[in-house]
Design a protein around this motif. Structure first.
Motif, PDB file in Angstrom:
ATOM      1  N   TRP A   4      80.427  32.304  23.740  1.00  0.00           N
ATOM      2  CA  TRP A   4      81.655  31.514  23.645  1.00  0.00           C
ATOM      3  C   TRP A   4      82.143  31.487  22.202  1.00  0.00           C
ATOM      4  O   TRP A   4      83.346  31.587  21.939  1.00  0.00           O
ATOM      5  N   PHE A   5      81.206  31.358  21.254  1.00  0.00           N
ATOM      6  CA  PHE A   5      81.592  31.414  19.842  1.00  0.00           C
ATOM      7  C   PHE A   5      82.193  32.775  19.499  1.00  0.00           C
ATOM      8  O   PHE A   5      83.159  32.867  18.731  1.00  0.00           O
ATOM      9  N   TRP A   6      81.627  33.843  20.060  1.00  0.00           N
ATOM     10  CA  TRP A   6      82.182  35.175  19.819  1.00  0.00           C
ATOM     11  C   TRP A   6      83.541  35.330  20.502  1.00  0.00           C
ATOM     12  O   TRP A   6      84.419  36.048  19.995  1.00  0.00           O
ATOM     13  N   PHE A   7      83.723  34.692  21.630  1.00  0.00           N
ATOM     14  CA  PHE A   7      85.020  34.714  22.310  1.00  0.00           C
ATOM     15  C   PHE A   7      86.092  34.073  21.427  1.00  0.00           C
ATOM     16  O   PHE A   7      87.238  34.532  21.385  1.00  0.00           O
ATOM     17  N   ARG A   8      85.714  33.016  20.698  1.00  0.00           N
ATOM     18  CA  ARG A   8      86.651  32.356  19.784  1.00  0.00           C
ATOM     19  C   ARG A   8      86.887  33.195  18.526  1.00  0.00           C
ATOM     20  O   ARG A   8      87.960  33.124  17.908  1.00  0.00           O
ATOM     21  N   ALA A   9      85.877  33.970  18.133  1.00  0.00           N
ATOM     22  CA  ALA A   9      86.007  34.774  16.912  1.00  0.00           C
ATOM     23  C   ALA A   9      86.720  36.098  17.148  1.00  0.00           C
ATOM     24  O   ALA A   9      87.260  36.685  16.204  1.00  0.00           O
TER      25      ALA A   9
END
Length: 267
Positions: A4-9
């Motif tokens: 999810w953090f990578w989805f935001r990044a």
């Protein structure tokens, strides 16, 4: 949670907003933690169906963040198979090894796990990439600026001119003024002594010649780096023609290979 953090990044990466490294500390640290938990689970959870189902759930859930299409579904299937295979490799190495070596055991599956992670993050990247963003990703503007600065010397030696203003932030008129100055030097004429109207005509003539060569309109206040980058981008688009629509795919593949290379030190 890590993906999810990578989805935001991913939108930041697709947009080329890489200057603020703080945006990527948590995703990178989380990736290391997730890989560690994956390896520990594969090693020490006795029930193989529990670890396999957890693995499928962990790497399959991130695909819910993206829109379903044939490419995403295909990559989902590949990801699930690879993740299960990674856990299987670690468990098999652990069971059949005569001695226990953490490095040897985890290396049996972690490279595959990071391939899975790279695929998932590449899907996020691909969902945020456009033809324009893909071109800027393949040909970064910063790379053009770097090349422009470092080509000042070679260009000067080839043309016999000195290009101290040849940098991305210099305006077209600043560069052309230097060219006019270098052209007048053999005649013993200083630019400062030229009447303003005559100097303006010389700059206009130089600017019109440059605009004709590049096939663009120039007013003189444009930055050299911007003009050069837009011209190169336009030429690439003309060269690619109908194949330009494949730029996002090519950019996503390049991103996957680059990200996979970056993860090599992690395992």
């Amino acid at each position: 949670a890590v993906f999810w953090f990578w989805f935001r990044a991913a939108p930041l990466i697709a947009g080329g907003e890489l200057q603020n490294y703080g945006n990527f500390i948590i995703p990178l640290a989380g990736l290391v933690v997730s890989a560690s938990l994956f390896a520990l689970a594969a090693l020490f959870i006795g029930n193989k169906w529990l670890i396999y189902s957890s693995t499928v759930l962990g790497v399959g859930t991130p695909y819910l963040f993206t829109q379903a299409n044939i490419t995403v579904v295909t990559l989902l299937a590949i990801t699930l198979l690879f993740s299960v295979f990674a856990a299987y490799r670690i468990r098999k190495e652990f069971i059949f090894s005569l001695g226990f070596s953490l490095s040897k055991t985890t290396k049996a599956g972690l490279p595959i796990y990071f391939t899975v992670a790279s695929l998932i993050i590449s899907v996020f990247y691909f969902s945020n990439i456009t033809e324009e963003k893909a071109l800027s990703a393949i040909l970064p503007k910063s790379a053009v600026g770097f090349a422009l600065k470092n080509l000042s010397g070679p260009l000067g030696s080839l043309t016999g001119l000195n290009f101290p203003a040849l940098n991305p932030e210099a305006t077209i008129d600043e560069v052309l003024l230097k060219l006019v100055e270098e052209e007048l030097k053999p005649q013993g004429v200083a630019v400062s002594r030229l009447p303003r109207p005559e100097l303006a005509r010389a700059l206009t003539a130089q600017r019109e010649g440059l605009a004709k060569n590049f096939g663009i309109q120039l007013k003189g206040q444009e930055k050299l780096g911007d003009v050069l980058y837009s011209t190169i981008s336009q030429r690439i688009e003309e060269l690619l023609g109908p194949y330009q629509k494949y730029l996002p795919v090519a950019s996503a593949i390049a991103f996957f290979l680059a990200f996979k290379t970056v993860t090599i030190p992690l395992y």
